[in-house]
Design an enzyme around this catalytic site. Structure first.
Site, PDB file in Angstrom:
ATOM      1  N   ASP A 279       0.800  -1.227   0.000  1.00 13.52           N
ATOM      2  CA  ASP A 279       0.000   0.000   0.000  1.00 13.52           C
ATOM      3  C   ASP A 279       0.837   1.285   0.000  1.00 13.52           C
ATOM      4  O   ASP A 279       0.327   2.359  -0.294  1.00 13.52           O
ATOM      5  CB  ASP A 279      -0.949   0.026   1.204  1.00 13.52           C
ATOM      6  CG  ASP A 279      -0.224  -0.011   2.543  1.00 13.52           C
ATOM      7  OD1 ASP A 279       1.027  -0.042   2.563  1.00 13.52           O
ATOM      8  OD2 ASP A 279      -0.899  -0.018   3.593  1.00 13.52           O
ATOM      9  N   HIS A 280       2.124   1.200   0.316  1.00 11.66           N
ATOM     10  CA  HIS A 280       2.939   2.401   0.517  1.00 11.66           C
ATOM     11  C   HIS A 280       3.658   2.887  -0.742  1.00 11.66           C
ATOM     12  O   HIS A 280       4.106   4.036  -0.777  1.00 11.66           O
ATOM     13  CB  HIS A 280       3.989   2.137   1.600  1.00 11.66           C
ATOM     14  CG  HIS A 280       3.534   2.471   2.986  1.00 11.66           C
ATOM     15  ND1 HIS A 280       2.399   1.944   3.534  1.00 11.66           N
ATOM     16  CD2 HIS A 280       4.067   3.285   3.938  1.00 11.66           C
ATOM     17  CE1 HIS A 280       2.246   2.401   4.775  1.00 11.66           C
ATOM     18  NE2 HIS A 280       3.249   3.223   5.034  1.00 11.66           N
TER      19      HIS A 280
ATOM     20  N   ASP B 206       3.710  -0.951  11.430  1.00 14.61           N
ATOM     21  CA  ASP B 206       3.228   0.380  11.082  1.00 14.61           C
ATOM     22  C   ASP B 206       2.615   0.971  12.341  1.00 14.61           C
ATOM     23  O   ASP B 206       1.935   0.269  13.099  1.00 14.61           O
ATOM     24  CB  ASP B 206       2.181   0.314   9.970  1.00 14.61           C
ATOM     25  CG  ASP B 206       1.821   1.687   9.417  1.00 14.61           C
ATOM     26  OD1 ASP B 206       2.376   2.066   8.373  1.00 14.61           O
ATOM     27  OD2 ASP B 206       0.994   2.383  10.049  1.00 14.61           O
TER      28      ASP B 206
ATOM     29  N   ARG C 206      -1.857  12.257  10.337  1.00 17.53           N
ATOM     30  CA  ARG C 206      -0.543  12.821  10.664  1.00 17.53           C
ATOM     31  C   ARG C 206      -0.265  13.977   9.711  1.00 17.53           C
ATOM     32  O   ARG C 206      -0.616  13.912   8.533  1.00 17.53           O
ATOM     33  CB  ARG C 206       0.521  11.718  10.534  1.00 17.53           C
ATOM     34  CG  ARG C 206       1.827  11.992  11.216  1.00 17.53           C
ATOM     35  CD  ARG C 206       2.637  10.707  11.338  1.00 17.53           C
ATOM     36  NE  ARG C 206       2.212   9.907  12.480  1.00 17.53           N
ATOM     37  CZ  ARG C 206       2.490   8.621  12.636  1.00 17.53           C
ATOM     38  NH1 ARG C 206       3.186   7.974  11.719  1.00 17.53           N
ATOM     39  NH2 ARG C 206       2.084   7.974  13.719  1.00 17.53           N
TER      40      ARG C 206
ATOM     41  N   SER D  77       5.943   7.395  13.022  1.00 18.12           N
ATOM     42  CA  SER D  77       5.781   6.065  12.450  1.00 18.12           C
ATOM     43  C   SER D  77       6.655   5.037  13.157  1.00 18.12           C
ATOM     44  O   SER D  77       7.560   5.375  13.920  1.00 18.12           O
ATOM     45  CB  SER D  77       6.117   6.088  10.953  1.00 18.12           C
ATOM     46  OG  SER D  77       7.516   6.078  10.772  1.00 18.12           O
TER      47      SER D  77
ATOM     48  N   ARG E 198       8.804   3.109  11.678  1.00 19.95           N
ATOM     49  CA  ARG E 198       9.895   2.712  10.786  1.00 19.95           C
ATOM     50  C   ARG E 198      11.195   2.463  11.542  1.00 19.95           C
ATOM     51  O   ARG E 198      11.768   3.353  12.159  1.00 19.95           O
ATOM     52  CB  ARG E 198      10.075   3.741   9.669  1.00 19.95           C
ATOM     53  CG  ARG E 198      10.484   5.118  10.094  1.00 19.95           C
ATOM     54  CD  ARG E 198      10.393   6.120   8.949  1.00 19.95           C
ATOM     55  NE  ARG E 198       8.988   6.399   8.620  1.00 19.95           N
ATOM     56  CZ  ARG E 198       8.581   7.482   7.942  1.00 19.95           C
ATOM     57  NH1 ARG E 198       9.447   8.356   7.514  1.00 19.95           N
ATOM     58  NH2 ARG E 198       7.299   7.668   7.694  1.00 19.95           N
TER      59      ARG E 198
END
Length: 797
Positions: free
Chosen positions: A117-118, A182, A475, A674, A676
């Protein structure tokens, strides 16, 4: 090596009906097992004390209650947990899979899914954007698909939907525990699941059937009363809560909702609230099981889960004593009256700057925000449910019936959350309603919410102009959405976004202000209406977007040696057993420094599987306290080493090449945002050995530990931080206490010397503290958590 059949049997026991290999949707949870575990914990270490819902789910997932010698203490005790499943999105999955490949495992120990999706950039719209993503990211998709086939992972290809919407539709189940790579994984709390955002290395723990560690969280109760008014939205609940708590008010806590107002909310509305709980720093958020959850499970082909959950009222809600006297059992309580709650706008540049709708026009004038709305965006994982879109569409139909389009100069974009949602909104006329007023329908993907928005030709981006956008996203950090640091993103509900699209004004209040129709007549929008669930059920959508469930253990995973997108990982060096010495301060970060600042997304997403290339963006968004807040600029501490002054990654790479260890000094809530893990891996790759902060965001602090970086907090944050704010390139840091580091002694002292022309001109002793458990100290000593996993399995990372 682990015995694979034994692992599968362990995982299978968590479900009443289990199947090996990839799964299209969740099986019925084994509630008997959960209650047995919980009863055992109650009778022993918990001493039969009343429990909140969050505590019940956590303690029902303890890996081994017999290993605990005393009751957990919030903020102190590390819990070892056994998650039920894992979900990953394509940007973070790359590094997680690269790490899992080194673990020695033959397949994942728990049901796992990957969602693409990213990497879909919003530009021309829907199918064209998905097709272009296959052209630009085919190498990544083929890598993830092959890994999914090899390790028994469900693979959802680009265009199938956003990870959190797909999890809610397929994998979430009340009372279960999920890890997701995520930060908005808590979205599934809307279905009564404890869903926690983590870095990829944490996900690897669960995938390898290794107990996952979590510091016992506080439980922050949010008592909801009343019901939403016609213009009210579940989004307004979390916008208001963010305004109360700020971006770090929920750190170390699970947010648990309770009260009579809960029953008035839809399942997808509760998911919206839980999703954005990440913006207050919460570990996760959760709602008790309600009839709306049962309805949603039935509508999404999971009636057997609803039938089983219906019989688990005691497990899927807080204990009666907690409900009767919540002040005794929640660590903090926030009250929100839904009946008096106004629509909210949060922003710009931070998701906790809350303005009630009735005060927005005054705020626009006072703060001199740009009133003209250049873009209005509905969608993202936070607000792309059928109910969200149907309510917004009811306003679009009112405008279309009066001959109106969106305001001139305002772009209107809609991102469906999944192929199921897209197909249903097409069938039910919702897409037509949006397109009739000028909307562009984007792909079922994250798109602009995460910076995947090709807006380069728009003058406001090309010329870096100040402009306002209004979105239903979660965000809004500076430059996040379109790369323009002057774009101000205001977060609100889909209904308010629609009003902004039609009026083109930030100050427009659809509850009171009027619009001008196609005949020049003024009119006022009537309150939005919509359905909780589609009357005719969800449309299935196109078959090509159903998950690939094809387990092929012999599958080869392609990584080209010359690839600029993928790079096999090399193990980080283990700690040498000595104190850190002669460590230079790379930068003293001033103010907000999110994971977006540490490891930018947008155009850098394409390097998420290539650590060396991605490291070139390390801390490029960080403001330097020693240089008047200038961004991405530092001085080199080593005479004769080039550059003498340059970008943060350039100087960090120069230090690495010269064998000079370095550290980062950080402000409050360092690493918010996030999940990450790249924001931890990149500094580690470039030679960082410590990050010393006034405070950390939870996920980032854990990610640093996972990668062998020592995270420390100042014992006196309001004093000692400023030692490093003046000419930090002159400072040389050594440690006292690292050599004997243990979980019982949290103190590490820094010896800080200011060196000029080879002479020490001042020195300081700065007391700091670590929060590492015994296992986490094992990661640190091994050089990373992955190194430790590999050594325990007799392989080499």
């Amino acid at each position: 090596m682990f015995r694979q059949h034994a692992l599968r049997s362990v995982a299978a026991r968590r479900y009443a009906t289990a199947s090996s290999g990839p799964q299209a949707r969740a099986a019925v949870p084994n509630y008997d097992l959960f209650t047995q575990r919980l009863d055992k914990a109650r009778a022993t270490v918990l001493e039969n004390r009343p429990l909140t819902l969050a505590q019940k789910i956590l303690y029902a997932h303890l890996h081994d209650v017999t290993a605990m010698t005393r009751a957990p203490v919030a903020g102190e005790t590390y819990l070892k947990l056994s998650p039920d499943c894992v979900a990953m999105q394509d940007a973070s999955a790359q590094m997680a899979i690269l790490q899992f490949m080194l673990s020695g495992m033959k397949q994942t120990a728990v049901p796992t899914s990957i969602h693409c999706d990213h990497l879909v950039e919003a530009y021309e719209g829907a199918d064209k954007d998905v097709a272009r993503s296959w052209q630009t990211s085919r190498e990544i998709y083929e890598f993830l698909q092959a890994a999914s086939q090899k390790y028994g992972i469900a693979f959802w290809k680009p265009g199938s939907g956003i990870i959190h919407q797909l999890v809610l539709e397929n994998y979430a189940a009340p009372g279960t525990l999920m890890l997701g790579t995520d930060s908005h994984t808590p979205n599934a709390g809307g279905l009564g699941m404890l869903a926690i955002g983590v870095g990829g290395a944490d996900a690897v723990d669960a995938m390898a059937d290794i107990p996952w560690e979590l510091k016992a969280p506080r439980v922050l109760g949010v008592r909801l009363s009343g019901s939403l008014h016609p213009w009210g939205s579940p989004k307004d609940v979390i916008l208001a809560l963010a305004g109360k708590l700020t971006v770090r008010g929920g750190t170390g806590s699970i947010v648990e909702y309770f009260g009579e107002g809960v029953s008035s909310l839809s399942c997808t509305g509760m998911a919206t609230i839980c999703n954005m709980g990440a913006e207050v720093g919460a570990t996760t958020s959760v709602f008790p099981y309600t009839p709306s959850m049962a309805r949603y499970l039935g509508a999404t082909q999971r009636a057997p889960i609803a039938n089983a959950a219906d019989k688990q009222a005691a497990y899927l809600s807080a204990d009666a004593q907690v409900a009767e006297s919540p002040e005794k059992y929640y660590d903090e309580i926030v009250d929100i009256d839904l009946s008096s709650l106004e629509p909210g706008y949060n922003g710009p540049f931070t998701p906790d700057l809350y303005t009630p709708r009735s005060l927005m026009a005054d705020a626009v004038a006072r703060e001199q925000w740009s009133d003209k709305v250049s873009a209005a965006l509905i969608g993202s994982c936070t607000n792309s449910s059928y109910q969200d879109l149907s309510r917004a569409a009811s306003l679009a139909r009112q405008a279309s019936a009066r001959g109106m389009k969106v305001a001139e100069g305002t772009e209107f974009l809609v991102s469906p959350g999944s192929e199921q949602i897209r197909a249903t909104m097409e069938r039910d006329g919702i897409q037509d309603a949006f397109e009739s007023i000028g909307a562009k329908i984007l792909a079922n993907a994250c798109g602009p919410c995460i910076g995947q928005w090709n807006r380069d030709e728009n003058p406001v981006v090309k010329n870096q102009e100040t402009n306002s956008i209004v979105s239903s996203f979660n965000r809004n950090f500076r430059a996040r959405n379109d790369g323009n640091p002057q774009t101000m993103n205001f977060l609100t509900s889909p209904e308010m976004v629609l009003g902004a699209a039609l009026s083109g004004r930030l100050s427009f209040d659809p509850r009171a202000d009027t619009l001008t129709d196609g005949e020049g007549k003024e009119f006022r929008l009537q309150p939005p209406t919509g359905d909780e669930l589609p009357k005719d059920g969800y449309a299935e959508g196109r078959a090509e977007y159903r998950p690939l469930l094809d387990h092929q253990p012999a599958m080869e995973i392609p990584i080209a040696p010359t690839s600029a997108r993928l790079q096999s990982l090399e193990a980080f060096a283990p700690w040498n057993g000595q104190e850190f010495a002669a460590t230079r301060v790379l930068v003293t970060v001033q103010g907000k420094c999110t994971t977006d600042h540490i490891s930018a997304a947008g155009k850098w997403l394409k390097y998420k599987g290539h650590l060396e290339n991605l490291s070139r963006n390390t801390l490029i968004g960080a403001a330097n306290a020693a240089m008047d807040g200038r961004v991405n600029l530092v001085r080199n501490a080593i005479p004769g080493l080039h550059p003498a002054e340059g970008s943060i990654p350039d100087v960090a790479l120069a230090y690495k090449t010269a064998g000079v260890p370095w550290l980062v000094i950080a402000d409050y809530n360092y690493g918010e945002g996030s999940a990450r893990e790249h924001a931890a891996m990149q500094p580690r790759f470039l030679g960082c050995n410590m990050v010393v902060a006034r405070s950390f965001a939870r996920i980032h602090e854990t990610n640093l530990k996972k990668q062998g970086v020592l995270p420390l907090v100042f014992a006196r944050p309001d004093e000692d931080y400023f030692i490093f704010a003046k000419d930090p390139h002159e400072l040389v840091v050594s440690t006292q206490g690292v050599k004997d580091i243990n979980e019982h002694s949290p103190v590490v002292t820094l010896l800080v010397e200011r060196v000029r022309d080879g002479n020490t001109v001042e020195s300081h002793l700065v007391e700091c503290r670590h929060t590492m458990s015994a296992d986490q100290i094992g990661w640190f000593k091994a050089g990373s958590a992955l190194n430790l996993i590999a050594s325990q399995q007799g392989t080499t990372a």
